[in-house]
Design a protein around this motif. Structure first.
Motif, PDB file in Angstrom:
ATOM      1  N   LEU A  84      35.812 -51.383  19.634  1.00  0.00           N
ATOM      2  CA  LEU A  84      34.647 -50.906  20.377  1.00  0.00           C
ATOM      3  C   LEU A  84      34.954 -50.743  21.868  1.00  0.00           C
ATOM      4  O   LEU A  84      34.230 -50.061  22.575  1.00  0.00           O
ATOM      5  CB  LEU A  84      33.483 -51.876  20.194  1.00  0.00           C
ATOM      6  CG  LEU A  84      33.013 -52.054  18.753  1.00  0.00           C
ATOM      7  CD1 LEU A  84      32.009 -53.179  18.650  1.00  0.00           C
ATOM      8  CD2 LEU A  84      32.423 -50.770  18.217  1.00  0.00           C
ATOM      9  N   THR A  85      36.041 -51.352  22.320  1.00  0.00           N
ATOM     10  CA  THR A  85      36.403 -51.269  23.732  1.00  0.00           C
ATOM     11  C   THR A  85      37.258 -50.044  24.029  1.00  0.00           C
ATOM     12  O   THR A  85      36.939 -49.256  24.908  1.00  0.00           O
ATOM     13  CB  THR A  85      37.161 -52.543  24.176  1.00  0.00           C
ATOM     14  OG1 THR A  85      36.349 -53.683  23.881  1.00  0.00           O
ATOM     15  CG2 THR A  85      37.485 -52.514  25.651  1.00  0.00           C
ATOM     16  N   CYS A  86      38.355 -49.877  23.254  1.00  0.00           N
ATOM     17  CA  CYS A  86      39.277 -48.770  23.565  1.00  0.00           C
ATOM     18  C   CYS A  86      39.321 -47.703  22.473  1.00  0.00           C
ATOM     19  O   CYS A  86      39.948 -46.663  22.670  1.00  0.00           O
ATOM     20  CB  CYS A  86      40.681 -49.307  23.825  1.00  0.00           C
ATOM     21  SG  CYS A  86      41.538 -49.911  22.358  1.00  0.00           S
ATOM     22  N   GLY A  87      38.671 -47.949  21.331  1.00  0.00           N
ATOM     23  CA  GLY A  87      38.606 -46.956  20.261  1.00  0.00           C
ATOM     24  C   GLY A  87      39.819 -46.892  19.359  1.00  0.00           C
ATOM     25  O   GLY A  87      39.889 -46.030  18.486  1.00  0.00           O
ATOM     26  N   SER A  88      40.787 -47.794  19.557  1.00  0.00           N
ATOM     27  CA  SER A  88      41.987 -47.732  18.712  1.00  0.00           C
ATOM     28  C   SER A  88      41.658 -48.183  17.289  1.00  0.00           C
ATOM     29  O   SER A  88      40.678 -48.868  17.027  1.00  0.00           O
ATOM     30  CB  SER A  88      43.113 -48.563  19.311  1.00  0.00           C
ATOM     31  OG  SER A  88      42.834 -49.938  19.180  1.00  0.00           O
ATOM     32  N   LEU A  89      42.537 -47.786  16.398  1.00  0.00           N
ATOM     33  CA  LEU A  89      42.318 -47.991  14.962  1.00  0.00           C
ATOM     34  C   LEU A  89      43.661 -48.272  14.320  1.00  0.00           C
ATOM     35  O   LEU A  89      44.630 -47.593  14.648  1.00  0.00           O
ATOM     36  CB  LEU A  89      41.700 -46.711  14.401  1.00  0.00           C
ATOM     37  CG  LEU A  89      41.301 -46.632  12.953  1.00  0.00           C
ATOM     38  CD1 LEU A  89      40.011 -47.410  12.728  1.00  0.00           C
ATOM     39  CD2 LEU A  89      41.081 -45.197  12.539  1.00  0.00           C
ATOM     40  N   PRO A  90      43.784 -49.213  13.443  1.00  0.00           N
ATOM     41  CA  PRO A  90      42.802 -50.191  12.990  1.00  0.00           C
ATOM     42  C   PRO A  90      42.954 -51.519  13.733  1.00  0.00           C
ATOM     43  O   PRO A  90      44.000 -51.818  14.282  1.00  0.00           O
ATOM     44  CB  PRO A  90      43.186 -50.365  11.522  1.00  0.00           C
ATOM     45  CG  PRO A  90      44.676 -50.232  11.501  1.00  0.00           C
ATOM     46  CD  PRO A  90      44.984 -49.220  12.586  1.00  0.00           C
ATOM     47  N   LEU A  91      41.888 -52.313  13.699  1.00  0.00           N
ATOM     48  CA  LEU A  91      41.953 -53.670  14.218  1.00  0.00           C
ATOM     49  C   LEU A  91      42.577 -54.560  13.150  1.00  0.00           C
ATOM     50  O   LEU A  91      42.538 -54.250  11.961  1.00  0.00           O
ATOM     51  CB  LEU A  91      40.561 -54.189  14.563  1.00  0.00           C
ATOM     52  CG  LEU A  91      39.787 -53.449  15.652  1.00  0.00           C
ATOM     53  CD1 LEU A  91      38.480 -54.164  15.956  1.00  0.00           C
ATOM     54  CD2 LEU A  91      40.607 -53.299  16.908  1.00  0.00           C
ATOM     55  N   LEU A  92      43.113 -55.663  13.574  1.00  0.00           N
ATOM     56  CA  LEU A  92      43.723 -56.619  12.660  1.00  0.00           C
ATOM     57  C   LEU A  92      42.790 -57.812  12.505  1.00  0.00           C
ATOM     58  O   LEU A  92      42.164 -58.250  13.467  1.00  0.00           O
ATOM     59  CB  LEU A  92      45.080 -57.074  13.199  1.00  0.00           C
ATOM     60  CG  LEU A  92      46.073 -55.956  13.536  1.00  0.00           C
ATOM     61  CD1 LEU A  92      47.291 -56.511  14.252  1.00  0.00           C
ATOM     62  CD2 LEU A  92      46.465 -55.210  12.273  1.00  0.00           C
ATOM     63  N   ARG A  93      42.703 -58.337  11.297  1.00  0.00           N
ATOM     64  CA  ARG A  93      41.837 -59.489  11.027  1.00  0.00           C
ATOM     65  C   ARG A  93      42.678 -60.747  11.165  1.00  0.00           C
ATOM     66  O   ARG A  93      43.708 -60.896  10.503  1.00  0.00           O
ATOM     67  CB  ARG A  93      41.259 -59.367   9.611  1.00  0.00           C
ATOM     68  CG  ARG A  93      40.280 -60.439   9.247  1.00  0.00           C
ATOM     69  CD  ARG A  93      38.911 -60.111   9.756  1.00  0.00           C
ATOM     70  NE  ARG A  93      37.977 -61.144   9.308  1.00  0.00           N
ATOM     71  CZ  ARG A  93      36.825 -61.354   9.836  1.00  0.00           C
ATOM     72  NH1 ARG A  93      36.407 -60.583  10.812  1.00  0.00           N
ATOM     73  NH2 ARG A  93      36.046 -62.295   9.399  1.00  0.00           N
ATOM     74  N   SER A  94      42.245 -61.671  12.031  1.00  0.00           N
ATOM     75  CA  SER A  94      42.967 -62.915  12.239  1.00  0.00           C
ATOM     76  C   SER A  94      42.003 -64.024  12.610  1.00  0.00           C
ATOM     77  O   SER A  94      41.233 -63.885  13.564  1.00  0.00           O
ATOM     78  CB  SER A  94      44.003 -62.727  13.355  1.00  0.00           C
ATOM     79  OG  SER A  94      44.664 -63.938  13.627  1.00  0.00           O
ATOM     80  N   LYS A  95      42.042 -65.093  11.855  1.00  0.00           N
ATOM     81  CA  LYS A  95      41.233 -66.293  12.131  1.00  0.00           C
ATOM     82  C   LYS A  95      39.758 -65.968  12.326  1.00  0.00           C
ATOM     83  O   LYS A  95      39.117 -66.415  13.268  1.00  0.00           O
ATOM     84  CB  LYS A  95      41.786 -67.045  13.330  1.00  0.00           C
ATOM     85  CG  LYS A  95      43.206 -67.538  13.116  1.00  0.00           C
ATOM     86  CD  LYS A  95      43.738 -68.257  14.323  1.00  0.00           C
ATOM     87  CE  LYS A  95      45.178 -68.651  14.067  1.00  0.00           C
ATOM     88  NZ  LYS A  95      45.821 -69.188  15.237  1.00  0.00           N
ATOM     89  N   GLY A  96      39.204 -65.152  11.438  1.00  0.00           N
ATOM     90  CA  GLY A  96      37.773 -64.855  11.448  1.00  0.00           C
ATOM     91  C   GLY A  96      37.328 -63.859  12.491  1.00  0.00           C
ATOM     92  O   GLY A  96      36.134 -63.707  12.740  1.00  0.00           O
ATOM     93  N   ALA A  97      38.271 -63.172  13.124  1.00  0.00           N
ATOM     94  CA  ALA A  97      37.909 -62.188  14.144  1.00  0.00           C
ATOM     95  C   ALA A  97      38.764 -60.941  13.972  1.00  0.00           C
ATOM     96  O   ALA A  97      39.827 -60.968  13.352  1.00  0.00           O
ATOM     97  CB  ALA A  97      38.096 -62.767  15.543  1.00  0.00           C
ATOM     98  N   TRP A  98      38.274 -59.859  14.530  1.00  0.00           N
ATOM     99  CA  TRP A  98      39.016 -58.601  14.560  1.00  0.00           C
ATOM    100  C   TRP A  98      39.708 -58.522  15.907  1.00  0.00           C
ATOM    101  O   TRP A  98      39.068 -58.645  16.956  1.00  0.00           O
ATOM    102  CB  TRP A  98      38.066 -57.413  14.383  1.00  0.00           C
ATOM    103  CG  TRP A  98      37.370 -57.419  13.063  1.00  0.00           C
ATOM    104  CD1 TRP A  98      36.109 -57.867  12.792  1.00  0.00           C
ATOM    105  CD2 TRP A  98      37.917 -56.963  11.824  1.00  0.00           C
ATOM    106  NE1 TRP A  98      35.838 -57.710  11.451  1.00  0.00           N
ATOM    107  CE2 TRP A  98      36.927 -57.153  10.831  1.00  0.00           C
ATOM    108  CE3 TRP A  98      39.138 -56.404  11.444  1.00  0.00           C
ATOM    109  CZ2 TRP A  98      37.124 -56.815   9.507  1.00  0.00           C
ATOM    110  CZ3 TRP A  98      39.334 -56.066  10.116  1.00  0.00           C
ATOM    111  CH2 TRP A  98      38.331 -56.268   9.160  1.00  0.00           C
TER     112      TRP A  98
END
Length: 163
Positions: A84-98
């Protein structure tokens, strides 16, 4: 027009536009002039209520299909949760967060925006498998936790379940 400083210019050949486009502060005056102009009642309240019931009875909600409308195959979509900040794709899932690999922004709920995109593009029904595909998640259990956290009504059982 809501901006009172906006200048409304029309094509000289399109004089009707000057009667239909007004600034917002003139709206009440326009309504009053229309009420003065059209004093005769065309429909009674009873007729309007009858028409409203008829419209509601025959209403069917729009079910737009943008992929079909724009001739886009689902397999051509860029899937994954986006930053949502820079628009890059994809985010990585780690320790309950993206986590964004580009700007390092962390978000607990970035998947909600991606699920909204799924809803708008694909439809209102999602399975664990479809969530994993669209959010680019490899783990069934993480997908199940995300779906459970949405607190949506589930239908079906086990592999055949969907939300």
């Amino acid at each position: 027009m809501t901006n009172s400083s906006a200048v409304i210019k029309t094509n000289p050949n399109h004089t009707a536009a000057t009667h239909h486009v007004i600034h917002s502060e003139m709206l009440l005056f326009k309504i009053k002039s229309l009420q003065d102009l059209y004093k005769d009642e065309v429909m009674t309240i009873k007729d309007m209520n009858k028409l409203a019931r008829l419209l509601l009875k025959h209403h069917s909600p729009a079910t737009p299909d943008p992929l079909k409308q724009y001739d886009i195959c689902q397999n051509k979509l860029q899937v994954g949760v986006y930053c949502l900040t820079c628009g890059s794709l994809p985010l990585l899932r780690s320790k309950g967060a993206w986590i964004c690999p580009v700007c390092k922004t962390a978000s607990k709920d970035a998947h909600l925006y991606t699920l909204n995109d799924y809803y708008l593009l694909i439809g209102s029904v999602i399975t664990n498998k479809r969530l994993r595909w669209f959010c680019n998640i490899s783990s069934r259990s993480i997908a199940a936790k995300l779906l459970t956290s949405l607190d949506l009504k589930q239908s079906g059982m086990q592999k055949k379940s969907y939300l």
